[in-house]
Design a protein around this motif. Structure first.
Motif, PDB file in Angstrom:
ATOM      1  N   ARG A   1       0.811  -1.222   0.000  1.00 32.89           N
ATOM      2  CA  ARG A   1       0.000   0.000   0.000  1.00 32.89           C
ATOM      3  C   ARG A   1       0.842   1.269   0.000  1.00 32.89           C
ATOM      4  O   ARG A   1       0.328   2.350  -0.197  1.00 32.89           O
ATOM      5  CB  ARG A   1      -0.884   0.059   1.254  1.00 32.89           C
ATOM      6  N   TRP A   2       2.131   1.163   0.263  1.00 31.47           N
ATOM      7  CA  TRP A   2       2.996   2.326   0.432  1.00 31.47           C
ATOM      8  C   TRP A   2       3.590   2.740  -0.900  1.00 31.47           C
ATOM      9  O   TRP A   2       4.058   1.923  -1.677  1.00 31.47           O
ATOM     10  CB  TRP A   2       4.120   2.012   1.419  1.00 31.47           C
ATOM     11  N   VAL A   3       3.592   4.047  -1.148  1.00 29.21           N
ATOM     12  CA  VAL A   3       4.223   4.620  -2.329  1.00 29.21           C
ATOM     13  C   VAL A   3       5.216   5.666  -1.833  1.00 29.21           C
ATOM     14  O   VAL A   3       4.890   6.492  -0.991  1.00 29.21           O
ATOM     15  CB  VAL A   3       3.179   5.274  -3.269  1.00 29.21           C
ATOM     16  N   TYR A   4       6.436   5.615  -2.342  1.00 30.72           N
ATOM     17  CA  TYR A   4       7.503   6.502  -1.883  1.00 30.72           C
ATOM     18  C   TYR A   4       7.804   7.548  -2.954  1.00 30.72           C
ATOM     19  O   TYR A   4       7.957   7.224  -4.128  1.00 30.72           O
ATOM     20  CB  TYR A   4       8.754   5.696  -1.556  1.00 30.72           C
ATOM     21  N   PHE A   5       7.886   8.818  -2.512  1.00 32.63           N
ATOM     22  CA  PHE A   5       8.145   9.936  -3.404  1.00 32.63           C
ATOM     23  C   PHE A   5       9.363  10.708  -2.924  1.00 32.63           C
ATOM     24  O   PHE A   5       9.744  10.626  -1.762  1.00 32.63           O
ATOM     25  CB  PHE A   5       6.950  10.902  -3.426  1.00 32.63           C
ATOM     26  N   ARG A   6       9.908  11.491  -3.838  1.00 25.91           N
ATOM     27  CA  ARG A   6      10.966  12.433  -3.481  1.00 25.91           C
ATOM     28  C   ARG A   6      10.772  13.684  -4.318  1.00 25.91           C
ATOM     29  O   ARG A   6      10.116  13.674  -5.364  1.00 25.91           O
ATOM     30  CB  ARG A   6      12.349  11.836  -3.681  1.00 25.91           C
ATOM     31  N   GLN A   7      11.382  14.765  -3.842  1.00 20.46           N
ATOM     32  CA  GLN A   7      11.312  16.034  -4.552  1.00 20.46           C
ATOM     33  C   GLN A   7      12.610  16.774  -4.299  1.00 20.46           C
ATOM     34  O   GLN A   7      13.161  16.717  -3.200  1.00 20.46           O
ATOM     35  CB  GLN A   7      10.127  16.857  -4.044  1.00 20.46           C
ATOM     36  N   LYS A   8      13.098  17.478  -5.285  1.00 20.13           N
ATOM     37  CA  LYS A   8      14.334  18.245  -5.135  1.00 20.13           C
ATOM     38  C   LYS A   8      14.110  19.336  -4.098  1.00 20.13           C
ATOM     39  O   LYS A   8      13.072  19.986  -4.076  1.00 20.13           O
ATOM     40  CB  LYS A   8      14.751  18.873  -6.465  1.00 20.13           C
ATOM     41  N   THR A   9      15.103  19.543  -3.242  1.00 14.85           N
ATOM     42  CA  THR A   9      14.979  20.570  -2.216  1.00 14.85           C
ATOM     43  C   THR A   9      14.894  21.961  -2.814  1.00 14.85           C
ATOM     44  O   THR A   9      14.318  22.861  -2.207  1.00 14.85           O
ATOM     45  CB  THR A   9      16.161  20.512  -1.224  1.00 14.85           C
ATOM     46  N   SER A  10      15.423  22.142  -4.009  1.00 11.18           N
ATOM     47  CA  SER A  10      15.342  23.451  -4.656  1.00 11.18           C
ATOM     48  C   SER A  10      13.903  23.817  -5.027  1.00 11.18           C
ATOM     49  O   SER A  10      13.598  24.986  -5.237  1.00 11.18           O
ATOM     50  CB  SER A  10      16.215  23.482  -5.909  1.00 11.18           C
ATOM     51  N   GLU A  11      13.013  22.833  -5.078  1.00 10.61           N
ATOM     52  CA  GLU A  11      11.611  23.076  -5.398  1.00 10.61           C
ATOM     53  C   GLU A  11      10.770  23.332  -4.149  1.00 10.61           C
ATOM     54  O   GLU A  11       9.551  23.422  -4.229  1.00 10.61           O
ATOM     55  CB  GLU A  11      11.037  21.894  -6.183  1.00 10.61           C
ATOM     56  N   GLY A  12      11.402  23.416  -2.988  1.00 12.07           N
ATOM     57  CA  GLY A  12      10.693  23.700  -1.746  1.00 12.07           C
ATOM     58  C   GLY A  12      10.392  22.444  -0.952  1.00 12.07           C
ATOM     59  O   GLY A  12      10.778  21.345  -1.322  1.00 12.07           O
ATOM     60  N   ASN A  13       9.696  22.637   0.168  1.00 12.34           N
ATOM     61  CA  ASN A  13       9.329  21.519   1.030  1.00 12.34           C
ATOM     62  C   ASN A  13       8.284  20.654   0.361  1.00 12.34           C
ATOM     63  O   ASN A  13       7.370  21.141  -0.283  1.00 12.34           O
ATOM     64  CB  ASN A  13       8.769  22.031   2.367  1.00 12.34           C
ATOM     65  N   PHE A  14       8.410  19.348   0.557  1.00 13.91           N
ATOM     66  CA  PHE A  14       7.447  18.395   0.014  1.00 13.91           C
ATOM     67  C   PHE A  14       6.449  18.067   1.111  1.00 13.91           C
ATOM     68  O   PHE A  14       6.782  17.444   2.106  1.00 13.91           O
ATOM     69  CB  PHE A  14       8.162  17.137  -0.458  1.00 13.91           C
ATOM     70  N   GLN A  15       5.224  18.549   0.935  1.00 12.68           N
ATOM     71  CA  GLN A  15       4.183  18.311   1.929  1.00 12.68           C
ATOM     72  C   GLN A  15       2.935  17.778   1.242  1.00 12.68           C
ATOM     73  O   GLN A  15       2.400  18.408   0.329  1.00 12.68           O
ATOM     74  CB  GLN A  15       3.831  19.602   2.674  1.00 12.68           C
ATOM     75  N   ILE A  16       2.505  16.623   1.686  1.00 10.65           N
ATOM     76  CA  ILE A  16       1.282  16.042   1.147  1.00 10.65           C
ATOM     77  C   ILE A  16       0.074  16.768   1.741  1.00 10.65           C
ATOM     78  O   ILE A  16      -0.902  17.030   1.060  1.00 10.65           O
ATOM     79  CB  ILE A  16       1.224  14.539   1.443  1.00 10.65           C
ATOM     80  N   PHE A  17       0.155  17.100   3.002  1.00 15.06           N
ATOM     81  CA  PHE A  17      -0.935  17.778   3.683  1.00 15.06           C
ATOM     82  C   PHE A  17      -0.680  19.278   3.616  1.00 15.06           C
ATOM     83  O   PHE A  17       0.222  19.780   4.256  1.00 15.06           O
ATOM     84  CB  PHE A  17      -1.027  17.327   5.148  1.00 15.06           C
ATOM     85  N   SER A  18      -1.476  19.988   2.841  1.00 18.26           N
ATOM     86  CA  SER A  18      -1.183  21.392   2.611  1.00 18.26           C
ATOM     87  C   SER A  18      -1.993  22.340   3.485  1.00 18.26           C
ATOM     88  O   SER A  18      -1.528  23.413   3.807  1.00 18.26           O
ATOM     89  CB  SER A  18      -1.408  21.735   1.137  1.00 18.26           C
ATOM     90  N   ASP A  19      -3.216  21.963   3.879  1.00 24.00           N
ATOM     91  CA  ASP A  19      -4.005  22.883   4.689  1.00 24.00           C
ATOM     92  C   ASP A  19      -3.771  22.598   6.178  1.00 24.00           C
ATOM     93  O   ASP A  19      -3.317  21.523   6.560  1.00 24.00           O
ATOM     94  CB  ASP A  19      -5.497  22.780   4.336  1.00 24.00           C
TER      95      ASP A  19
END
Length: 118
Positions: free
Chosen positions: A24-42
Motif C-alpha cells: 500500500r505504500w508509495v515513496y516519493f521524493r522532490q528536489k529541495t530546490s523546489e521547496g518543502n514536500f508536503q502532502i498535507f497542505s491545509d
C-alpha cells in the motif's frame, strides 16, 4: 485502484517523483530546490496528521512504560535479564515521550498559525 493512480498522478504533477512502491505504500521524493514536500497542505489536515502520530506514539510509549515498570517491579532481583529488558522499555518510553513533546509543540504552532490566517 483508480483513485490511487489519480492521486499519484496529481503528486507527480506537483513535482514529486515516485521512487518506489511496496504493497500500500508509495515513496516519493522532490528536489529541495523546489521547496518543502508536503502532502498535507491545509492546516486542518496537517494538525490531524500530527494528532494521529501523537496518538500512535502515546499508545506505543504507554505499552513500553507499562512493560518496563512491570519487568522492573515484578522481577527485581530475581531475573537480571528481565530487569535489563525493563530498563530498555523505560528508555524507549522516555525517548517516545520526548518525541511526543516535540510533535505537540509543532501542532500547537500550527494551531496558532491557523487562527491567524483563517
Amino acid at each position: 485502484g483508480v483513485e490511487q493512480e489519480k492521486y499519484i498522478e496529481f503528486l507527480e504533477e506537483t513535482g514529486a517523483e515516485q521512487v518506489g512502491r511496496y504493497q500500500r505504500w508509495v515513496y516519493f521524493r522532490q528536489k529541495t530546490s523546489e521547496g518543502n514536500f508536503q502532502i498535507f497542505s491545509d492546516y486542518n489536515s496537517r494538525i490531524q496528521y500530527l494528532t494521529r502520530i501523537i496518538r500512535f506514539i502515546t499508545l506505543f510509549g504507554g505499552l513500553n512504560l507499562y512493560w518496563g515498570c512491570f519487568n522492573m517491579l515484578l522481577c527485581f532481583g530475581y531475573h537480571s535479564y528481565m530487569n535489563f529488558i525493563g530498563i530498555i522499555n523505560l528508555l524507549i518510553a522516555i525517548i517516545l515521550a520526548i518525541g511526543i513533546v516535540r510533535i505537540s509543540r509543532k501542532r500547537k504552532k500550527l494551531k496558532a498559525e491557523q487562527r491567524i490566517y483563517e
